[in-house]
Enzyme design. Structure first.
Site, mmCIF file in Angstrom:
data_model
loop_
_atom_site.group_PDB
_atom_site.id
_atom_site.type_symbol
_atom_site.label_atom_id
_atom_site.label_comp_id
_atom_site.label_asym_id
_atom_site.label_seq_id
_atom_site.Cartn_x
_atom_site.Cartn_y
_atom_site.Cartn_z
ATOM 1 N N LYS A 11 26.047 10.690 18.910
ATOM 2 C CA LYS A 11 26.395 9.289 18.684
ATOM 3 C C LYS A 11 27.859 9.036 19.057
ATOM 4 O O LYS A 11 28.620 9.989 19.268
ATOM 5 C CB LYS A 11 26.125 8.961 17.206
ATOM 6 C CG LYS A 11 24.635 9.053 16.828
ATOM 7 C CD LYS A 11 24.426 8.729 15.349
ATOM 8 C CE LYS A 11 22.949 8.762 14.975
ATOM 9 N NZ LYS A 11 22.744 8.389 13.557
ATOM 10 N N TYR A 51 15.728 1.779 16.903
ATOM 11 C CA TYR A 51 15.706 1.737 15.434
ATOM 12 C C TYR A 51 14.841 0.582 14.924
ATOM 13 O O TYR A 51 15.187 -0.055 13.935
ATOM 14 C CB TYR A 51 17.137 1.607 14.899
ATOM 15 C CG TYR A 51 17.934 2.896 14.936
ATOM 16 C CD1 TYR A 51 17.389 4.102 14.493
ATOM 17 C CD2 TYR A 51 19.266 2.899 15.382
ATOM 18 C CE1 TYR A 51 18.137 5.277 14.505
ATOM 19 C CE2 TYR A 51 20.018 4.076 15.391
ATOM 20 C CZ TYR A 51 19.447 5.259 14.941
ATOM 21 O OH TYR A 51 20.201 6.417 14.936
ATOM 22 N N ASN A 114 27.172 9.729 11.172
ATOM 23 C CA ASN A 114 26.586 11.069 10.985
ATOM 24 C C ASN A 114 26.340 11.832 12.291
ATOM 25 O O ASN A 114 25.523 12.739 12.356
ATOM 26 C CB ASN A 114 25.348 11.006 10.089
ATOM 27 C CG ASN A 114 24.234 10.166 10.688
ATOM 28 O OD1 ASN A 114 24.336 9.709 11.822
ATOM 29 N ND2 ASN A 114 23.163 9.989 9.936
ATOM 30 N N HIS A 117 21.732 12.074 16.496
ATOM 31 C CA HIS A 117 20.370 11.588 16.271
ATOM 32 C C HIS A 117 19.379 12.673 16.682
ATOM 33 O O HIS A 117 19.590 13.350 17.684
ATOM 34 C CB HIS A 117 20.085 10.328 17.107
ATOM 35 C CG HIS A 117 18.616 9.977 17.119
ATOM 36 N ND1 HIS A 117 18.017 9.318 16.072
ATOM 37 C CD2 HIS A 117 17.633 10.247 18.022
ATOM 38 C CE1 HIS A 117 16.717 9.178 16.338
ATOM 39 N NE2 HIS A 117 16.457 9.732 17.517
ATOM 40 N N GLU A 128 10.677 7.648 21.838
ATOM 41 C CA GLU A 128 12.116 7.574 22.116
ATOM 42 C C GLU A 128 12.453 8.137 23.499
ATOM 43 O O GLU A 128 13.317 7.605 24.201
ATOM 44 C CB GLU A 128 12.883 8.322 21.024
ATOM 45 C CG GLU A 128 12.803 7.602 19.677
ATOM 46 C CD GLU A 128 13.351 8.420 18.515
ATOM 47 O OE1 GLU A 128 13.899 9.523 18.752
ATOM 48 O OE2 GLU A 128 13.229 7.953 17.365
HETATM 49 P P1 DAT Z 1 17.945 9.783 10.686
HETATM 50 O O1 DAT Z 1 19.091 9.473 11.615
HETATM 51 O O2 DAT Z 1 18.229 10.996 9.853
HETATM 52 O O3 DAT Z 1 16.619 9.858 11.396
HETATM 53 P P2 DAT Z 1 17.099 7.175 9.717
HETATM 54 O O4 DAT Z 1 16.175 7.138 10.869
HETATM 55 O O5 DAT Z 1 16.546 6.895 8.359
HETATM 56 O O6 DAT Z 1 17.846 8.594 9.617
HETATM 57 O O7 DAT Z 1 18.292 6.164 9.942
HETATM 58 C C1 DAT Z 1 18.871 6.033 11.209
HETATM 59 C C2 DAT Z 1 20.360 5.915 11.081
HETATM 60 O O8 DAT Z 1 20.683 4.739 10.344
HETATM 61 C C3 DAT Z 1 21.031 7.043 10.314
HETATM 62 O O9 DAT Z 1 21.264 8.189 11.102
HETATM 63 C C4 DAT Z 1 22.297 6.404 9.879
HETATM 64 C C5 DAT Z 1 21.872 4.975 9.595
HETATM 65 N N1 DAT Z 1 21.573 4.810 8.169
HETATM 66 C C6 DAT Z 1 20.460 5.225 7.527
HETATM 67 N N2 DAT Z 1 20.520 4.918 6.215
HETATM 68 C C7 DAT Z 1 21.716 4.297 6.042
HETATM 69 C C8 DAT Z 1 22.382 3.723 4.922
HETATM 70 N N3 DAT Z 1 21.841 3.735 3.706
HETATM 71 N N4 DAT Z 1 23.606 3.171 5.130
HETATM 72 C C9 DAT Z 1 24.169 3.153 6.357
HETATM 73 N N5 DAT Z 1 23.580 3.662 7.456
HETATM 74 C C10 DAT Z 1 22.385 4.223 7.294
HETATM 75 MG MG MG Z 2 15.424 8.421 12.255
#
Ligand code: DAT
Ligand code: MG
Length: 151
Positions: A11, A51, A114, A117, A128
């Site tokens: 990212k 997303y 974080n 991805h 994706e």
């Molecule tokens: P992942 O990236 O582990 O697959 P996800 O698909 O649930 O997690 O969410 C995608 C991204 O969205 C994640 O990497 C960071 C952001 N995100 C998820 N939950 C969040 C939150 N509670 N607050 C802020 N950003 C968040």
């Molecule tokens: Mg995800």
């Protein structure tokens, strides 16, 4: 399936913090095969498709602006169980609970930055990969280990 594939992306925060090489190294040393790689700045439309399950979340707009704020390095990695194994290597979404030894556990402290991805399922990975790559940009290649010494 040795031909299983997943989408991994460094990212914008990971690119800015010069983590690209170390992240690629982890996937190479684990034994996975790199079959696609590009650097690009994603559009809001691409991100909103990527997303799409998160569109109704309160953090969606900040996620979208963060993810389009600078270049990402998008990759397709191939190998046995790569979807599940790469999720384990990346660690949980929230770095607060990510173990040391995972990418997020070693390099990040906040869920909204974080670093990386990884697709979360086989179906998600296929979707994706098609979203981010054209089929012609995914390369099949053989390892020099399999080359005979007479060549
Ligand atoms: P992942 O990236 O582990 O697959 P996800 O698909 O649930 O997690 O969410 C995608 C991204 O969205 C994640 O990497 C960071 C952001 N995100 C998820 N939950 C969040 C939150 N509670 N607050 C802020 N950003 C968040
Ligand atoms: Mg995800």
């Amino acid at each position: 399936d040795a031909r299983e594939r997943t989408l991994i992306a460094v990212k914008p925060d990971g690119v800015q913090r010069r983590l690209v090489g170390r992240i690629i190294q982890r996937f190479e040393q684990r034994g996975f095969k790199l079959v696609g790689l590009k650097m690009m700045t994603a559009s809001e439309d691409l991100l909103s498709e990527h997303y799409r399950e998160l569109r109704t979340k309160p953090f969606f707009h900040s996620l979208q602006s963060y993810m389009t704020s600078g270049p990402v390095v998008v990759m397709v990695w191939e190998g046995h169980n790569v979807v599940q194994t790469s999720r384990t290597m990346v660690g949980p979404t929230n770095p607060t609970v990510a173990q040391a030894g995972t990418v997020r556990g070693d390099f990040s402290i906040h869920v909204s930055r974080n670093v990386v991805h990884a697709s979360d399922s086989l179906e998600g990975a296929q979707r994706e990969i098609q979203l981010w790559f054209e089929a012609k940009d995914l390369l099949d290649w053989d390892c020099c280990d399999q080359m005979s010494t007479s060549e």
